[in-house]
Scaffold this motif. Structure first.
Motif, short mmCIF file in Angstrom:
data_model
loop_
_atom_site.label_atom_id
_atom_site.label_comp_id
_atom_site.label_asym_id
_atom_site.label_seq_id
_atom_site.Cartn_x
_atom_site.Cartn_y
_atom_site.Cartn_z
N CYS A 114 10.39 -7.15 -9.36
CA CYS A 114 9.97 -8.31 -10.14
C CYS A 114 9.10 -7.88 -11.32
CB CYS A 114 9.22 -9.31 -9.27
SG CYS A 114 7.56 -8.78 -8.82
N HIS A 116 1.23 -7.92 -2.32
CA HIS A 116 2.20 -7.39 -3.27
C HIS A 116 1.82 -5.97 -3.68
CE1 HIS A 116 4.70 -7.21 -6.98
NE2 HIS A 116 5.51 -7.98 -6.28
N PHE A 122 10.89 -3.44 -3.22
CA PHE A 122 9.86 -2.44 -3.49
C PHE A 122 10.45 -1.04 -3.29
CE2 PHE A 122 7.74 -6.24 -2.01
CZ PHE A 122 6.69 -6.39 -2.90
N HIS A 181 11.71 -9.59 -3.64
CA HIS A 181 11.00 -8.45 -4.22
C HIS A 181 11.59 -7.20 -3.58
CE1 HIS A 181 7.71 -11.04 -5.78
NE2 HIS A 181 8.07 -11.79 -4.75
N CYS A 197 7.86 -2.74 -7.99
CA CYS A 197 8.65 -3.85 -7.46
C CYS A 197 9.64 -4.32 -8.51
CB CYS A 197 7.74 -5.01 -7.07
SG CYS A 197 8.67 -6.42 -6.45
N TRP A 250 6.09 -12.85 -11.17
CA TRP A 250 6.74 -13.75 -10.19
C TRP A 250 5.98 -15.05 -10.05
CZ3 TRP A 250 3.24 -10.25 -8.06
CH2 TRP A 250 2.39 -10.72 -7.06
ZN ZN Z 1 7.49 -8.25 -6.63
#
Ligand code: ZN
Ligand code: ZN
Length: 646
Positions: free
Chosen positions: A642, A610, A635, A633, A640, A646
Motif C-alpha cells: 500500500c 502496520h 508485506f 496489505h 507494504c 491506506w
Molecule cells: Zn499496508
C-alpha cells in the motif's frame, strides 16, 4: 373425408418436426391451401407450436383465418395466450368466446388460465370481474378454481382478498395453504405467514422451503433452522435456502457448516448454493476451503458460466488475498465473460491496491466493446483510491458522467472524496460534498474526518466529525477518529472530552479480532484478551521475542495509538495485545518455510501494527498478507504494497 384423413395424417408429423417459426409459417400456408383450417387437432397443434416458438401474434393470425372456431380451438388459444408475453389477450378471446358460442360446457377448465393471465398482467379490475363470474356460476366450490383465485390475489398483492377466498373454501388442499403462505411471504408479512404455517394440517416440502426462505429474509435464522431440522426429506432448494440465508444474515461460518453437511449427505449443490458458499468463504478469507470448492466445481464439470460461478470464484480468490488465482480464473472464462465478471476482476485488483492493473482491465473492456456500468466505475474509483492515483480517479469520475451518462451514487462520491482527502486535497474534498446533488451520508463525512486525521487538519476535521456524528450518533468510530485527530496535534484535553462523551453515551470501540490460517485451520485472536488459552503463553512469549528483536532494528511502539484503548493500564502492553500481532506471532510459530502468512482483520489495521508487520516481514524474511476492513496489505522485505497509503 378420406383425402382429409390422409392430409392430416401427413401434416401432423410435419408440424411436430418444425424447428423455426418460418417453417411453421410455410406449413400454415400449406394447411390453408389443403383446406384444413377447420380441422381441430391440426389447428390446436399449430396454435400451441406458434406460442411455443415465442410468436403469439402468429397464433392469433392462425385463429383469425378460422371461419367458425369451435370450443376446443378457443380453449387452446386462451390457454396459450395466458402463458404468452401478452397474457391479457386471453381475456379478450374469452369474451369473444362467450358471445360467439351457444353452449358453454366445462369452462371451469379455462378459469385458472384467465386468473393467471390477470395475475401476470397486474390486472386487478379484470381479475375481480372473473371472480364475479366465478361466484355467479358457483364455480368457487371447485378447488382448482379457488386455488387459482388465491394465487391471483396473492400475486396482485391483495393477500387480504386471497385469505377471504381461502376462508370460504369447504375443501382445502395443500396447494390452497401453500398459495396463501407464499402470498403473505411475497407481501413481506412474515408473522401472518407464520400464523398460516402453524395451522397447516400437513406441511409439505414446498411450504417448508418457502418458510425457511421467509424466516431467513426476516433475519430469524433460528426459526428457519427449526423448520429445517423437522424436515425428513430435503431437496437442493432447502439446503440452498439455508446456506444463502446465513450468508445474507452475515453468519458465514454457519453457511459453510451447512454446505459441508449438504455434501456429507450426498446432495449435489446447485449454482446458487455454490455462489453463496463462495461468498461466505470470501468474507471469512478461508482460501483452503475456496480452493477445495473450486476443484469440486472442476471435477463435477459445473460450467463457470452457470449462475455467476466465475464471478464468485474471482471474488473469492481476490478477497482471500490470492489475486494471481483470481486473474487465472478470469483468464479461464475469457470466452464467456459477462459484465459481472469484469466488475469482479476490477474490484479485486482495487482491493489489492493494483490501480494500474485495474485501469488496464478497463481498457481491455473498451477494446472488446463491453459497456461499463456504475459498478465498473465504483471499482475503478476504488482502485484509484487504494492506489493513490488522484488524476486517474478524477478522470474516471468525469468519464462516467460525461461519456457514459451514468449518474454517480453516494458510493461514487464517497470514493472520490476519500481519494482527494487522503491525497491531502482536503478543501477540494469538502467542495465535492457541498456541490453534490444528493445528501451526504455519515460515510462521506467520515472519509473527510479520517483524511484530516492523517493530515492533522483540526479546522476541517472538527466540522466533518460534527456532521458524521450527527448522521450516525451510534457509530463509535467517528468519536475514535476525532480523538485520534486531537491526539495527533497534541490536544490531550480534547481527547479526554471525546472519550468522556463516548462513555456518557454508552459507546464502545468495536473489539478488534484477527484470524490466521495455519495448516488448513483458522485460529482467531481478539484484541486485549488471550482467548485461545492453549496458545496464550506461547504466543505471548513469541510477541515479546519479536518486539525485542525489532527494537534492535529501531522499532518504536507508537504510543499515541494506545489512547484508543481506554481500558488498558499499560500502554505498551496493550499495543502488544492487538489482535493482528497475536495472529502474526502464532503464524510465525507455526509457519512452514517459504509460505506466506495470511491474516484477516475485522477493522482497519492500526499504524503501530502496520509498521510492526513491515519490520517483521524484513527481519524474519517472510511474506505477510493482511486483509483489513478496507483492503489488502502485502508485506515483504520491510515494506507494504500500500506504500503506506491506506
Ligand atoms: Zn499496508
Ligand atoms: Zn494494532
Amino acid at each position: 373425408m378420406t383425402t382429409s384423413f390422409i392430409l392430416v395424417n401427413q401434416t401432423l408429423p410435419l408440424l411436430e418436426k418444425c424447428k423455426t417459426i418460418t417453417e411453421l409459417r410455410q406449413l400454415h400456408a400449406h394447411i390453408i391451401k389443403s383446406n384444413l383450417v377447420n380441422h381441430t387437432s391440426t389447428i390446436t397443434k399449430l396454435i400451441s407450436l406458434c406460442s411455443h416458438h415465442g410468436d403469439p401474434h402468429h397464433a392469433l393470425s392462425v385463429f383469425h383465418r378460422i371461419p367458425d372456431p369451435n370450443p376446443f380451438i378457443f380453449f387452446s388459444l386462451i390457454n396459450q395466450m395466458s402463458e404468452s408475453s401478452c397474457p391479457l389477450e386471453a381475456l379478450l378471446f374469452y369474451a369473444q368466446m362467450l358471445t360467439s358460442l351457444q353452449s358453454l360446457n366445462r369452462i371451469e377448465f379455462l378459469i385458472p388460465a384467465l386468473l393467471k393471465a390477470c395475475g401476470k398482467s397486474r390486472a386487478l379490475e379484470e381479475g375481480r370481474q372473473v371472480h364475479g363470474q366465478i361466484v355467479k356460476t358457483r364455480m368457487l366450490f371447485d378447488p382448482y378454481v379457488a386455488n387459482a383465485l388465491i394465487r391471483m390475489y396473492s400475486e396482485l398483492g391483495c393477500v387480504g382478498l386471497a385469505h377471504r377466498v381461502f376462508d370460504t373454501m369447504h375443501v382445502r388442499d395443500q396447494v390452497s395453504w401453500n398459495s396463501l403462505i407464499s402470498g403473505y411471504l411475497r407481501a413481506g408479512e412474515i408473522e401472518l405467514a407464520d400464523g398460516v404455517f402453524n395451522e397447516i394440517p400437513e406441511r409439505d416440502l414446498v411450504c417448508c422451503n418457502a418458510m425457511i426462505d421467509g424466516y431467513m429474509k426476516s433475519g430469524q435464522c433460528e426459526l428457519a433452522e427449526e423448520v429445517f431440522r423437522t424436515l425428513y426429506d430435503k431437496d437442493v432448494v432447502t439446503w440452498t435456502s439455508m446456506i444463502s440465508g446465513y450468508v445474507v444474515n452475515d453468519r458465514q461460518k454457519e453457511a459453510l457448516g451447512f454446505f459441508r453437511e449438504m455434501l456429507r449427505q450426498g446432495v449435489r449443490p446447485d449454482a446458487p448454493a455454490l455462489v453463496s458458499v463462495l461468498s461466505a468463504i470470501a468474507d471469512l478469507g478461508f482460501v483452503e476451503e475456496g480452493k477445495w470448492v473450486h476443484s469440486y466445481i472442476c471435477m463435477n464439470e459445473i460450467g463457470l458460466s452457470s449462475g455467476f460461478i466465475g464471478s464468485a470464484l474471482v471474488d473469492m480468490y481476490a478477497k482471500c488475498g490470492h489475486i494471481e488465482n483470481a486473474c487465472r480464473v478470469f483468464e479461464d472464462i475469457c470466452h464467456i465473460r459477462n459484465i459481472g465478471d469484469w466488475n469482479c476482476m476490477i474490484s479485486g485488483l482495487a482491493m489489492h491496491g493494483l490501480g494500474h492493473e485495474a485501469l488496464d482491465i478497463f481498457l481491455d473492456m473498451k477494446i472488446k466493446d463491453i459497456e461499463p456500468d456504475e459498478i465498473t466505475f465504483l471499482g475503478l474509483l476504488t482502485a484509484c483510491n487504494h492506489g493513490g492515483l488522484v488524476d486517474e480517479g478524477k478522470y474516471c469520475f468525469e468519464l462516467m458522467q460525461e461519456k457514459y451518462r451514468l449518474v454517480p451514487k453516494i458510493q461514487h462520491y464517497g470514493c472520490i472524496v476519500d481519494l482527494l482527502g487522503r491525497a491531502g486535497h482536503l478543501e477540494e474534498a469538502v467542495n465535492v460534498i457541498q456541490n453534490m446533488p444528493i445528501v451526504a451520508d455519515a460515510i462521506v463525512w467520515k472519509a473527510v474526518l479520517s483524511a484530516c486525521t492523517i493530515h492533522g487538519n483540526v479546522a476541517i476535521g472538527e466540522g466533518a466529525a460534527l456532521r458524521a456524528i450527527d448522521l450516525a450518533p451510534e457509530d463509535s468510530s467517528c468519536y475514535i477518529l476525532l480523538s485520534n485527530l486531537y491526539a495527533k496535534v497534541g490536544r490531550w484535553d480534547d481527547v479526554g472530552k471525546v472519550r468522556l462523551t463516548m462513555k456518557q453515551r454508552g459507546l464502545r470501540k468495536v473489539p478488534g479480532s484477527s484470524s490466521v490460517l495455519v495448516n488448513g485451520k483458522v485460529h482467531e485472536f481478539f484484541a486485549g484478551k488471550e482467548i485461545n488459552v492453549v496458545y496464550s503463553v506461547e504466543v505471548r512469549t513469541k510477541i515479546e521475542e519479536i518486539v525485542s528483536r525489532l527494537k534492535l532494528e529501531g522499532y518504536q511502539p507508537d504510543l499515541s495509538q494506545v489512547l484508543l484503548d481506554m481500558e488498558e493500564e499499560s500502554k505498551e502492553q496493550s499495543l502488544i495485545l492487538h489482535s493482528e500481532k497475536m495472529a502474526l506471532a502464532f503464524g510465525l510459530i507455526n509457519r512452514s518455510k517459504g509460505s506466506p502468512i495470511h491474516i484477516v482483520k475485522n477493522l482497519r489495521i492500526c499504524y503501530d501494527c502496520h509498521s510492526f508487520i513491515k519490520l517483521v516481514s524484513g527481519v524474519y524474511n517472510c511474506r505477510i498478507v493482511v486483509r483489513d476492513q478496507n483492503r489488502f496489505h502485502q508485506f515483504e522485505s520491510g515494506s507494504c504494497s500500500c506504500k503506506d497509503f491506506w
